[in-house]
Write a protein that holds these residues in place. Sequence first.
Motif, mmCIF file in Angstrom:
data_model
loop_
_atom_site.group_PDB
_atom_site.id
_atom_site.type_symbol
_atom_site.label_atom_id
_atom_site.label_comp_id
_atom_site.label_asym_id
_atom_site.label_seq_id
_atom_site.Cartn_x
_atom_site.Cartn_y
_atom_site.Cartn_z
ATOM 1 N N VAL A 151 0.849 -1.187 0.000
ATOM 2 C CA VAL A 151 0.000 0.000 0.000
ATOM 3 C C VAL A 151 0.884 1.237 0.000
ATOM 4 O O VAL A 151 1.853 1.317 0.779
ATOM 5 C CB VAL A 151 -0.942 0.013 1.222
ATOM 6 C CG1 VAL A 151 -1.659 1.355 1.345
ATOM 7 C CG2 VAL A 151 -1.962 -1.117 1.121
ATOM 8 N N ASP A 152 0.568 2.191 -0.855
ATOM 9 C CA ASP A 152 1.295 3.455 -0.889
ATOM 10 C C ASP A 152 0.368 4.541 -1.423
ATOM 11 O O ASP A 152 -0.561 4.259 -2.181
ATOM 12 C CB ASP A 152 2.550 3.354 -1.769
ATOM 13 C CG ASP A 152 3.539 4.480 -1.494
ATOM 14 O OD1 ASP A 152 4.437 4.282 -0.647
ATOM 15 O OD2 ASP A 152 3.395 5.563 -2.103
ATOM 16 N N ALA A 153 0.643 5.786 -1.027
ATOM 17 C CA ALA A 153 -0.171 6.908 -1.493
ATOM 18 C C ALA A 153 0.152 7.305 -2.927
ATOM 19 O O ALA A 153 -0.631 7.997 -3.570
ATOM 20 C CB ALA A 153 0.017 8.107 -0.570
ATOM 21 N N SER A 154 1.314 6.886 -3.422
ATOM 22 C CA SER A 154 1.783 7.319 -4.741
ATOM 23 C C SER A 154 1.551 6.245 -5.797
ATOM 24 O O SER A 154 2.144 5.160 -5.736
ATOM 25 C CB SER A 154 3.275 7.653 -4.682
ATOM 26 O OG SER A 154 3.809 7.828 -5.973
ATOM 27 N N ARG A 155 0.735 6.559 -6.790
ATOM 28 C CA ARG A 155 0.534 5.626 -7.903
ATOM 29 C C ARG A 155 1.819 5.434 -8.705
ATOM 30 O O ARG A 155 2.087 4.341 -9.206
ATOM 31 C CB ARG A 155 -0.581 6.132 -8.811
ATOM 32 C CG ARG A 155 -1.954 6.136 -8.161
ATOM 33 C CD ARG A 155 -3.032 6.613 -9.129
ATOM 34 N NE ARG A 155 -4.323 6.732 -8.464
ATOM 35 C CZ ARG A 155 -5.169 5.733 -8.267
ATOM 36 N NH1 ARG A 155 -4.856 4.518 -8.703
ATOM 37 N NH2 ARG A 155 -6.327 5.932 -7.658
#
Length: 257
Positions: free
Chosen positions: A75-79
């Motif tokens: 999971v990460d905020a940056s695509r």
Amino acid sequence: MTDDDRSHRAARAASFDQGAEAYARVRPGYPADAVGWLLDGVGTASGPARVLDLAAGTGRLTERLVARDLDVVAVDASRAMLSELAARLPTVETRVGTAESIPLADGSVDAVLVATAWHWFDEAAAGRELARVLRPGGRLGIVRNDRDSSVEWVAAFGDLLHHGDDLQRPEETFDPHPGAAFGPLGRADFPWADTIAPVGLRALAGTRSHLLTLPDAERQAILDQVDRLAATHPDLVGRETVPLPYVARCVRADRVA
């Protein structure tokens, strides 16, 4: 933390979208013994443990988890960062999300690992979300790479990276507080070294959020100083590669409530 502080940190964290490709190429990974310590005792009788790599970035920690045959979700905020991860580790499930809003069901993972990202989190909100997605008895593991500044050229490199930075260096404090749902924190340090070409120090420096958010002229001035360090320091001149020493600082705790 004030609203202005939160906004500033959010802008700094968002800057990694700009450097995702370089980040994947030059940022260091994590030593296997540190990952083993973080996950010691984690497992299930029915199959591979389900592990969340939170703020996974381009997957420098994820690759260690995959090598252990775990069931990994990143999971990460940056695509952009997740795109780099998916290109390198196509079998890993990826989801866009933050530590404060994790896109997973309650009690759905056996462990959550966080690599060199805890300092970006709102601790209280993240702690609640971590407790929510972890099963009772599940493991929280946090690791951060600190450069070993006892080596003179490494200290000089660090000073250049943080010149003019208005945020406290992460290595100046490492005291996670995940909340009352977690038991006592265990701690361990694991010295290790990455291998880097001196000419590659510029690219490594360019992946730092402080430099990514500077005006072009200021960023180039610092990167030019990094080049001068690589070209003039006696421990770097004429070397094709050098060891860049780190200490992987680790914290672990189990969900108890």
